[in-house]
Design a protein around this motif. Structure first.
Motif, short mmCIF file in Angstrom:
data_model
loop_
_atom_site.label_atom_id
_atom_site.label_comp_id
_atom_site.label_asym_id
_atom_site.label_seq_id
_atom_site.Cartn_x
_atom_site.Cartn_y
_atom_site.Cartn_z
N GLN A 128 0.97 -1.06 0.17
CA GLN A 128 -0.03 0.16 -0.16
C GLN A 128 0.71 1.22 0.01
OE1 GLN A 128 -3.53 0.08 0.10
NE2 GLN A 128 -3.08 -2.36 -0.28
N HIS A 129 0.24 2.13 -0.67
CA HIS A 129 0.98 3.78 -0.60
C HIS A 129 0.23 4.63 -0.11
CE1 HIS A 129 2.80 7.27 -1.80
NE2 HIS A 129 3.16 7.01 -2.85
N VAL A 136 -3.25 8.41 -4.44
CA VAL A 136 -4.49 8.70 -5.12
C VAL A 136 -4.91 7.57 -6.29
CG1 VAL A 136 -6.03 10.23 -6.85
CG2 VAL A 136 -4.25 11.21 -5.30
N PRO A 137 -6.11 7.10 -6.16
CA PRO A 137 -6.41 5.75 -6.85
C PRO A 137 -6.38 6.42 -8.46
CG PRO A 137 -8.20 6.01 -4.96
CD PRO A 137 -7.30 7.18 -4.93
N VAL A 138 -5.91 5.15 -9.33
CA VAL A 138 -5.89 5.53 -10.54
C VAL A 138 -7.19 5.97 -11.28
CG1 VAL A 138 -6.27 3.46 -11.43
CG2 VAL A 138 -4.91 4.86 -12.74
N HIS A 175 -7.74 9.44 -13.54
CA HIS A 175 -8.41 9.36 -14.61
C HIS A 175 -9.77 10.52 -14.91
CE1 HIS A 175 -6.66 5.94 -16.95
NE2 HIS A 175 -6.34 5.62 -15.65
N ALA A 176 -10.55 10.47 -13.74
CA ALA A 176 -11.71 11.37 -13.71
C ALA A 176 -11.19 12.77 -13.63
CB ALA A 176 -12.38 11.09 -12.31
N LEU A 177 -10.14 12.99 -12.93
CA LEU A 177 -9.54 14.43 -13.00
C LEU A 177 -8.85 14.59 -14.51
CD1 LEU A 177 -8.71 16.91 -11.41
CD2 LEU A 177 -6.58 15.90 -10.88
#
Length: 112
Positions: free
Chosen positions: A92-93, A97-99, A103-105
């Motif tokens: 875990q990091h 931020v989840p990928v 993508h949404a951003l």
């Protein structure tokens, strides 16, 4: 006189030390200087045995970057190593931020 590592404010722009082993070593904390010395001795031995200086150049490039990071933010190298170890051990990091969010951003910024 303060060492380069002590004289630069945290986060301020820094110029990496010259690609000279002495300049690099002077920009490091005592603990990092010890690690540099070990790697420097090994690189010299390898260069002598192989008659190839590539390892020396690579070592100087690596440690120039570490010295510059330490000048900007003392302790940064060891924090980076600790974080990498945590990620390797846990998978875990923290704070990543989840990928999908990225993508949404990107889509939002592109107007999609």
């Amino acid at each position: 006189m303060a060492s380069p590592a002590e004289s630069t404010a945290r986060g301020a722009p820094t110029v990496p030390p010259d690609a000279d082993p002495g300049a690099i070593r002077r920009a490091l904390s005592p603990r990092l200087a010890e690690e540099f010395d070990v790697e420097w001795a090994h690189a010299l031995d390898q260069a002598k045995a192989s008659m190839n200086l590539t390892g020396i150049y690579q070592l100087l490039l690596k440690w120039r970057g570490i010295a510059a990071a330490e000048q900007r933010d003392p302790g940064a190298h060891f924090r980076l190593l600790a974080k990498a170890e945590q990620i390797l051990q846990t998978g875990q990091h923290p704070g990543a931020v989840p990928v999908e969010d990225l993508h949404a951003l990107i889509g939002e910024r592109l107007g999609r």
